[in-house]
Design an enzyme around this catalytic site. Structure first.
Site, PDB file in Angstrom:
ATOM      1  CB  THR A 111      -0.898  -0.009   1.262  1.00  0.00           C
ATOM      2  OG1 THR A 111      -1.487   1.266   1.428  1.00  0.00           O
ATOM      3  CG2 THR A 111      -0.103  -0.306   2.530  1.00  0.00           C
ATOM      4  CG  ASP A 112      -1.166   4.994  -0.939  1.00  0.00           C
ATOM      5  OD1 ASP A 112      -1.736   4.310  -0.064  1.00  0.00           O
ATOM      6  OD2 ASP A 112      -1.744   5.920  -1.561  1.00  0.00           O
ATOM      7  CD  GLU A 113      -3.616   3.398   4.096  1.00  0.00           C
ATOM      8  OE1 GLU A 113      -3.603   3.442   5.331  1.00  0.00           O
ATOM      9  OE2 GLU A 113      -4.624   3.127   3.429  1.00  0.00           O
ATOM     10  CE  LYS A 124       0.130  -4.589   2.972  1.00  0.00           C
ATOM     11  NZ  LYS A 124      -0.217  -5.933   2.402  1.00  0.00           N
ATOM     12  CE1 TYR A 179      -3.348  -2.627   5.594  1.00  0.00           C
ATOM     13  CE2 TYR A 179      -3.375  -0.284   5.084  1.00  0.00           C
ATOM     14  CZ  TYR A 179      -3.353  -1.601   4.659  1.00  0.00           C
ATOM     15  OH  TYR A 179      -3.323  -1.897   3.321  1.00  0.00           O
TER      16      TYR A 179
HETATM   17  P1  NAD Z   1      -9.441  -7.476   2.153  1.00  0.00           P
HETATM   18  O1  NAD Z   1      -9.437  -7.184   3.618  1.00  0.00           O
HETATM   19  O2  NAD Z   1     -10.680  -7.216   1.356  1.00  0.00           O
HETATM   20  O3  NAD Z   1      -9.069  -9.011   1.921  1.00  0.00           O
HETATM   21  C1  NAD Z   1      -8.040  -9.664   2.617  1.00  0.00           C
HETATM   22  C2  NAD Z   1      -8.156 -11.164   2.349  1.00  0.00           C
HETATM   23  O4  NAD Z   1      -7.077 -11.812   3.053  1.00  0.00           O
HETATM   24  C3  NAD Z   1      -9.462 -11.778   2.868  1.00  0.00           C
HETATM   25  O5  NAD Z   1      -9.992 -12.657   1.904  1.00  0.00           O
HETATM   26  C4  NAD Z   1      -9.032 -12.528   4.125  1.00  0.00           C
HETATM   27  O6  NAD Z   1      -9.842 -13.671   4.395  1.00  0.00           O
HETATM   28  C5  NAD Z   1      -7.605 -12.916   3.762  1.00  0.00           C
HETATM   29  N1  NAD Z   1      -6.773 -13.120   4.958  1.00  0.00           N
HETATM   30  C6  NAD Z   1      -6.678 -12.290   6.043  1.00  0.00           C
HETATM   31  N2  NAD Z   1      -5.844 -12.826   6.954  1.00  0.00           N
HETATM   32  C7  NAD Z   1      -5.389 -14.000   6.434  1.00  0.00           C
HETATM   33  C8  NAD Z   1      -4.482 -14.991   6.884  1.00  0.00           C
HETATM   34  N3  NAD Z   1      -3.890 -14.892   8.082  1.00  0.00           N
HETATM   35  N4  NAD Z   1      -4.225 -16.051   6.082  1.00  0.00           N
HETATM   36  C9  NAD Z   1      -4.835 -16.169   4.866  1.00  0.00           C
HETATM   37  N5  NAD Z   1      -5.712 -15.266   4.400  1.00  0.00           N
HETATM   38  C10 NAD Z   1      -5.986 -14.188   5.165  1.00  0.00           C
HETATM   39  O7  NAD Z   1      -8.208  -6.685   1.564  1.00  0.00           O
HETATM   40  P2  NAD Z   1      -8.021  -6.007   0.134  1.00  0.00           P
HETATM   41  O8  NAD Z   1      -8.576  -4.640   0.172  1.00  0.00           O
HETATM   42  O9  NAD Z   1      -8.459  -6.950  -0.920  1.00  0.00           O
HETATM   43  O10 NAD Z   1      -6.436  -5.866   0.100  1.00  0.00           O
HETATM   44  C11 NAD Z   1      -5.623  -6.904  -0.452  1.00  0.00           C
HETATM   45  C12 NAD Z   1      -4.161  -6.480  -0.342  1.00  0.00           C
HETATM   46  O11 NAD Z   1      -3.955  -5.261  -1.036  1.00  0.00           O
HETATM   47  C13 NAD Z   1      -3.720  -6.225   1.100  1.00  0.00           C
HETATM   48  O12 NAD Z   1      -2.416  -6.734   1.252  1.00  0.00           O
HETATM   49  C14 NAD Z   1      -3.744  -4.705   1.231  1.00  0.00           C
HETATM   50  O13 NAD Z   1      -2.789  -4.274   2.166  1.00  0.00           O
HETATM   51  C15 NAD Z   1      -3.362  -4.298  -0.177  1.00  0.00           C
HETATM   52  N6  NAD Z   1      -3.861  -2.989  -0.622  1.00  0.00           N
HETATM   53  C16 NAD Z   1      -5.193  -2.668  -0.473  1.00  0.00           C
HETATM   54  C17 NAD Z   1      -5.663  -1.446  -0.938  1.00  0.00           C
HETATM   55  C18 NAD Z   1      -7.127  -1.066  -0.840  1.00  0.00           C
HETATM   56  O14 NAD Z   1      -7.485   0.082  -1.176  1.00  0.00           O
HETATM   57  N7  NAD Z   1      -8.013  -1.963  -0.432  1.00  0.00           N
HETATM   58  C19 NAD Z   1      -4.765  -0.541  -1.540  1.00  0.00           C
HETATM   59  C20 NAD Z   1      -3.424  -0.905  -1.663  1.00  0.00           C
HETATM   60  C21 NAD Z   1      -2.987  -2.128  -1.207  1.00  0.00           C
HETATM   61  P1  TYD Z   2     -10.830   3.905   4.026  1.00  0.00           P
HETATM   62  O1  TYD Z   2     -11.765   3.456   2.939  1.00  0.00           O
HETATM   63  O2  TYD Z   2     -10.959   3.284   5.371  1.00  0.00           O
HETATM   64  O3  TYD Z   2      -9.357   3.763   3.455  1.00  0.00           O
HETATM   65  P2  TYD Z   2      -7.931   4.280   4.092  1.00  0.00           P
HETATM   66  O4  TYD Z   2      -8.111   4.655   5.496  1.00  0.00           O
HETATM   67  O5  TYD Z   2      -7.097   3.051   3.932  1.00  0.00           O
HETATM   68  O6  TYD Z   2      -7.497   5.416   3.213  1.00  0.00           O
HETATM   69  O7  TYD Z   2     -11.001   5.454   4.201  1.00  0.00           O
HETATM   70  C1  TYD Z   2     -10.797   6.351   3.120  1.00  0.00           C
HETATM   71  C2  TYD Z   2     -10.899   7.752   3.672  1.00  0.00           C
HETATM   72  O8  TYD Z   2     -12.252   7.966   4.094  1.00  0.00           O
HETATM   73  C3  TYD Z   2     -10.043   7.961   4.916  1.00  0.00           C
HETATM   74  O9  TYD Z   2      -9.513   9.284   4.882  1.00  0.00           O
HETATM   75  C4  TYD Z   2     -11.020   7.820   6.079  1.00  0.00           C
HETATM   76  C5  TYD Z   2     -12.322   8.313   5.486  1.00  0.00           C
HETATM   77  N1  TYD Z   2     -13.562   7.693   6.036  1.00  0.00           N
HETATM   78  C6  TYD Z   2     -14.613   8.513   6.453  1.00  0.00           C
HETATM   79  O10 TYD Z   2     -14.551   9.758   6.394  1.00  0.00           O
HETATM   80  N2  TYD Z   2     -15.735   7.901   6.964  1.00  0.00           N
HETATM   81  C7  TYD Z   2     -15.852   6.542   7.067  1.00  0.00           C
HETATM   82  O11 TYD Z   2     -16.883   6.048   7.586  1.00  0.00           O
HETATM   83  C8  TYD Z   2     -14.764   5.718   6.606  1.00  0.00           C
HETATM   84  C9  TYD Z   2     -14.833   4.215   6.681  1.00  0.00           C
HETATM   85  C10 TYD Z   2     -13.641   6.340   6.085  1.00  0.00           C
END
Ligand code: NAD
Ligand code: TYD
Length: 357
Positions: A132-134, A162, A158
């Site tokens: 992630t960019d975070e 990561k 989080y």
């Molecule tokens: P998500 O929370 O929707 O899905 C995570 C998946 O991992 C789930 O299916 C869960 O069952 C599985 N999981 C969790 N713990 C586990 C374990 N111990 N063993 C096996 N499986 C396990 O997450 P996502 O949004 O699909 O993100 C996927 C990846 O991309 C993550 O690594 C996240 O850090 C990264 N990422 C997400 C975003 C975003 O905007 N969602 C952006 C950049 C990077």
């Molecule tokens: P989120 O989808 O949780 O992603 P991240 O924290 O990983 O960026 O949140 C996106 C942005 O939206 C973040 O600045 C937090 C804000 N947010 C709200 O304002 N209200 C909400 O109920 C949630 C879940 C997020």
């Protein structure tokens, strides 16, 4: 074949579905099925022999080793993680266990498997870590976007977990020569997004007539990318990324949270108008997230220059597709909003983030 971890989650499921639309190469999908993992995301693959689902934890090294020996994948794509910042604030332990210890255990199983491969397979093998960019922390309005050389400065449990996993992956490349690739992507949105995250939460709350919670002043900025564009970037990095490198992936699309919420309300007003008034009337400013990062933005020039990747969707087209998907998939929404989800909403929005304006 390839092995995907976390392929029942939001991005992992989109990746597996897209992969099997484009290639015949089978996928082993290894997922623990936490609250965020959902086999309904993979319903379209029920009769598809190219998809093998195995329920398991990435901390279970013995099972991982047995799977690797049995299926001999040419690549591992590591999506599995605890992924929600707000949950990491209320309960950081699971983030350390899965994102740090779990990645370590997966790397150890991978290293043992990879070291014993014959030379051509060993050279062709890839371990792609999805991050992630975070990990880069927060930007002020004037700062340039995050590049691959921006110093790590994670601010939430989080992002810290990561960041630790990214460092482990880096170390396994430098120390053991494991052929790794890392992607650091900005906020994704699209189909199958669990409604604890901003965009699906706003869509589902709006339709249910509930408050639309905006943390603080809503002027925090995120760089949104449509999920299938992220999946395409991962495929490009897997195919042609340089070993040991990291690639930042983003949409060149910075939006304040309030502006995202307004756009969603306007789309819903068009696609499913209320009897009276606008969905904007449901917006409520609530207590801010502790340590809330103000701005994320990605400089995606490296992946564009080296690998020719660019997002295909604009925010307008991607967001419309997303809203349309949620409107057409009530069954999916109802299923994920039962049980565990209700407990979370109660904890986060009734106690944690009371209305402030
Ligand atoms: P998500 O929370 O929707 O899905 C995570 C998946 O991992 C789930 O299916 C869960 O069952 C599985 N999981 C969790 N713990 C586990 C374990 N111990 N063993 C096996 N499986 C396990 O997450 P996502 O949004 O699909 O993100 C996927 C990846 O991309 C993550 O690594 C996240 O850090 C990264 N990422 C997400 C975003 C975003 O905007 N969602 C952006 C950049 C990077
Ligand atoms: P989120 O989808 O949780 O992603 P991240 O924290 O990983 O960026 O949140 C996106 C942005 O939206 C973040 O600045 C937090 C804000 N947010 C709200 O304002 N209200 C909400 O109920 C949630 C879940 C997020």
């Amino acid at each position: 074949m390839i092995l995907v971890t976390g392929g029942a989650g939001f991005i992992g499921a989109n990746f597996v579905l897209d992969w099997l639309k484009q290639y015949d190469e089978p996928v082993i999908n290894y997922d623990k099925l936490t609250y965020a993992g959902n086999l309904n995301n993979l319903k379209d693959l029920q009769q598809d022999a190219r998809h093998v689902f195995v329920q398991g934890d990435i901390n279970d090294g013995a099972t991982l080793s047995a799977l690797l020996d049995k299926y001999q994948p040419r690549a591992i794509l590591h999506f599995a993680a605890e992924s929600h910042v707000d949950r990491s604030i209320l309960g950081p332990a699971a983030f350390v266990t899965t994102n740090i210890n779990g990645t370590f255990s997966l790397l150890e199983a991978t290293r043992a498997y990879w070291q014993n491969l014959a030379e051509p397979e060993k050279a062709a093998f890839r371990f792609l870590h999805v991050s992630t960019d975070e990990v880069y922390g927060t930007l002020s309005a004037e700062d340039p976007p995050f590049s691959e050389t921006t110093a790590y400065a994670p601010n939430s449990p989080y992002s810290a977990s990561k960041a630790a996993s990214d460092h482990l992956v880096r170390a396994y490349h430098h120390t053991y020569g494991l052929p790794t690739l890392t992607t650091n992507c900005s906020n994704n949105y699209g189909a199958y997004h669990f409604p604890e995250k901003l965009i699906p939460l706003i869509i589902t709350n709006a339709r249910a007539g509930k408050d639309l919670p905006v943390y603080g002043d809503g002027q925090q900025v995120r760089d949104w990318l449509y999920v299938t564009d992220h999946c395409a970037a991962i495929r490009r990095v897997l195919a042609d990324g340089r070993l040991g490198e990291t690639y930042n992936v983003g949409g060149w699309n910075e939006q304040s949270n309030l502006s995202v919420v307004h756009t969603l309300c306007d789309l819903l007003d068009q696609l499913q108008p209320k009897a009276t008034g606008s969905y904007r009337d449901q917006i409520k400013h609530v207590k801010d997230r502790p340590g809330h990062d103000r701005r994320y933005a990605i400089d995606a020039r490296k992946i564009e220059k080296e690998l020719g990747w660019k997002p295909a969707e604009t925010f307008e087209t991607g967001l419309r597709k997303t809203v349309e998907w949620y409107l057409a998939n009530d069954e999916w929404v109802n299923q994920v909003q039962s049980g565990e989800y209700l407990k979370w909403v109660d904890l986060q929005y009734k106690n944690g983030a009371e209305v402030v304006a």
